[in-house]
Every structure is written in C-alpha cells, then in structure tokens.
Design an enzyme around this catalytic site. Sequence first.
Site, mmCIF file in Angstrom:
data_model
loop_
_atom_site.group_PDB
_atom_site.id
_atom_site.type_symbol
_atom_site.label_atom_id
_atom_site.label_comp_id
_atom_site.label_asym_id
_atom_site.label_seq_id
_atom_site.Cartn_x
_atom_site.Cartn_y
_atom_site.Cartn_z
ATOM 1 N N ASP A 11 14.594 -27.786 -22.510
ATOM 2 C CA ASP A 11 13.703 -27.568 -22.070
ATOM 3 C C ASP A 11 12.533 -27.619 -22.378
ATOM 4 O OD1 ASP A 11 15.960 -27.042 -20.953
ATOM 5 O OD2 ASP A 11 16.896 -25.283 -21.161
ATOM 6 N N ASP A 130 23.383 -26.143 -11.180
ATOM 7 C CA ASP A 130 24.410 -25.051 -12.302
ATOM 8 C C ASP A 130 25.023 -24.173 -11.073
ATOM 9 O OD1 ASP A 130 22.018 -25.828 -13.743
ATOM 10 O OD2 ASP A 130 20.134 -24.763 -12.907
#
Lengths: 250, 192
Positions: A11, A130
């Site tokens: 990330d 997600d």
Amino acid sequence: MLKKRIIPCLDINNGRTVKGVNFENIKDAGDPVALAKRYTEEGADELVFLDITATNERRKTLTEWVSLVAARINIPFTVGGGIDSLLTAQEVIDAGADKLSINTSALARPALVQELAGHFGTQCVTVAIDTNYVDGKWKVFSHGGKKATNLEALEWAKIAADLGAGELLLTSMQGDGTRSGFSLDLTARIAAAVNIPVIASGGAGCPADFEQVFTQTAATGALAASVFHFGAIAIPELKQYLKSKNIAIR
Amino acid sequence: MIAILKYNAGNTRSVYNAVSRLGYEVSISDDPFVLQSAEKVIFPGVGEAGSAMAYLKARELDLVIRELKQPVLGICLGMQLLCAYSEESNTEGIGIFDSQVQRFPGGYLVPHMGWNNCASLKGSLFEGLDLNADFYFVHSYYAHINADTVAAADYIVPFSAALQKDNFYAVQFHPEKSAQTGNLLLQNFLTL
C-alpha cells in the site's frame, strides 16, 4: 504445471509503503522500490501496489513511482488506486505497470471494466473486491473499505467477470492485517463461481494459512502485506513449506 | 543496437527496461530503416490480435517484419502474430510459423496466468537454462504445436511455449517478466 502465486502487496501513501489493520491504524513500512526489489529477489511471483494517497497530487506521484518500480524489477506487477478512466489507465501502463487494479471506480461505473478490457485486454484488468461479513452477508465496500454498497461479493464477482475482468483480487476486510487466516468459505465460493483467476487476500498470518487457501479453495494466488513487511513470514521459507506440502510453487 | 517494434499493442516499456538492464543499447521504433539495420529485433505484445495486425498492415510493417534477416524475437502477442492465423478477431497473421492460434476452451480458468514450466526445450534460446525453470505466462489464446515448436507448455491443452524457424524466434511467455530465468533467455537471444 501452473504454479500458485505468492503476492506481496504494497500500500503506497505519498510514495511510502504503509500498512494498517482492518484498513485502519496505518504504519510506515518502508521505501516501495527497495521493498519491491527485495521481494523479487526473495521469489515473489507478482507484486501488487495500491496507491492510497488521498491528495490531488496522486496521479503525478503514482506514475513517478510506477516508473521507478518498472525500471528495477523483472516480475509482473499490478497497480491500483485512482484509476478511473482510459486516460489514467494509459498513464499507469505507459509508466510500466503490467496490470491495472480497479475497485471503487468499477463499482461507480461498471462499464469501466469493459472499456479497460477492450483497450488493454482482459489479462490487464484486475477487479479488486473489498468485502466484509455484515448481517449474514458478504457485502462489498468501496472507497478503501469505508463505504458499504448494496452489492454482495458473489454477485459483484460474477458481474465483474462477465464485464471482462481478467482476475479478481478478493479481500476479506475482517481478515485484513489481523493474521487470523484467509476467509476460506468466501474465497472458495467466489473462486468456484467464476472462470477467471482469483487472488485471496486478507488475514494471512502463518504458512499454514497459505496452504489452506490453496488446498481448500480454487484461488490461484494468495496476497499478503503485513506478514511480509514486518518479517513474520519470509517468502523463501513460505515457498519451501508449501512445496513440502505438495503444492505447485515456483 | 537492439530495436523494439513500436506499435499499438506493445508492453514496450517492460521489454525496453529488461534489455537495457542487460547493458544493451535499445531503440523503440516503427521506422523500417531502424528495424532493418538493428542487430536484433524484438516484437513484443500485449493486447488484441485484430487491432494490432490492422495497425501493422496499415503501415506495411507486416511486410518489413517478414523480410527481416537478423534474429527476431516475438513475445506473447508478437509470437501469435508471427503465426499463420489467429482465431482472435479472425486475424490473418504474418505467417512465419505455420501454426494456428486459438482460444483456450471454455469451462476452465482463462487467462492462463502465472508461472509455468516447459517441456522438450530445444535450441539456442534455452541454452544453459534449468529444464524445470518456470516462466511467466499471461494469455487467453495459444499456438498449436507444430514442426517449429522448440518448447511446449501444458495448460488445459499442450501448446507451443516457443517456436523457432530460420532467424525467427518466438515465446508465448514473458521473458522480460520472468525474473532471472527470463534474463538468461533474453541474454541467449541477444548473444545469438
């Protein structure tokens, strides 16, 4: 024989690697290019970079670090974060990314999947999902896990595959960063329902978790971040362990 | 100088990076003169066969490629376009290799995406490589096995992972994305 893929995920926030727990409490985890190079040398099969920078400068920093990564590593890598049009996708591809990961932008406008697949080929388009278990259902979330949608993960997975996604990156939010194991039932159901590769993500804590996801579901890749960044699992030992369990691993 | 063919379906940047890292001077070009005078030509490709071939034909680059005399390496879609025919958009290829390209059958996971090993490796591209080495593949169409096959891979069906005929070499996998193994193969091609 096609091998199962071990995929470290980085990330990126303002050009640095970061990692949180359940999508919160973000910690610094180092320079993305150095980390990418280390993982490549250790035997990672692919890399995924998700840019979570929330500023207007994102597009510029995105293409800058994608170019740096592309110049240094010789394994495939996927880039996600803010890709919402053919134009931004083209910038990321031109900078050297192999695959595009789209999430919120695909939920907002599903035709984007079709457009990107038509232009770059289905193999180039990863739809990231997600999802979290809420009131007995695996609900899809957008905006980095912050906004609930009305879609269920299985439903959205099938739609994305039909629209031309070449791969799904399925993240169980309740597992994210907790090291409590992959969500096996969810992964198994989704991987069985689509004819495209599925990468399982969220919850990797120990080598046995990877073994389970590869033996109990049809996922062809397993993604993890914190266990690799913070040294809980070393990729060479993980791969050795999986080979000893007769799982096809490079 | 190594030339990489510039066209509308290239992952030219990755190939450029990989060849530069090996210390070669590289030019990305669609200029027939640059292509003809290069020591080696790489024909990369990620994309769709029909629009890629239309682009090449419109610029007569298909004719230029067919007449090249130095070693040429087709990669992925580049390899498929060097074949006689692709089922993808019903596309007539450049026809160096007398092989048909077709889509993997339905009911399986497609694309074939990830690392896979090859069998029956022969020829100079694979010199010094581990026989069980894995290469990175990502494709939905495959070339049949024929007399020019110098490496076969197996995914759903056996198919050509590499072809070779005269000065033309072609690989279905991505050497530029196949870590150290890919570097060795590129090095073999570049030192032909």
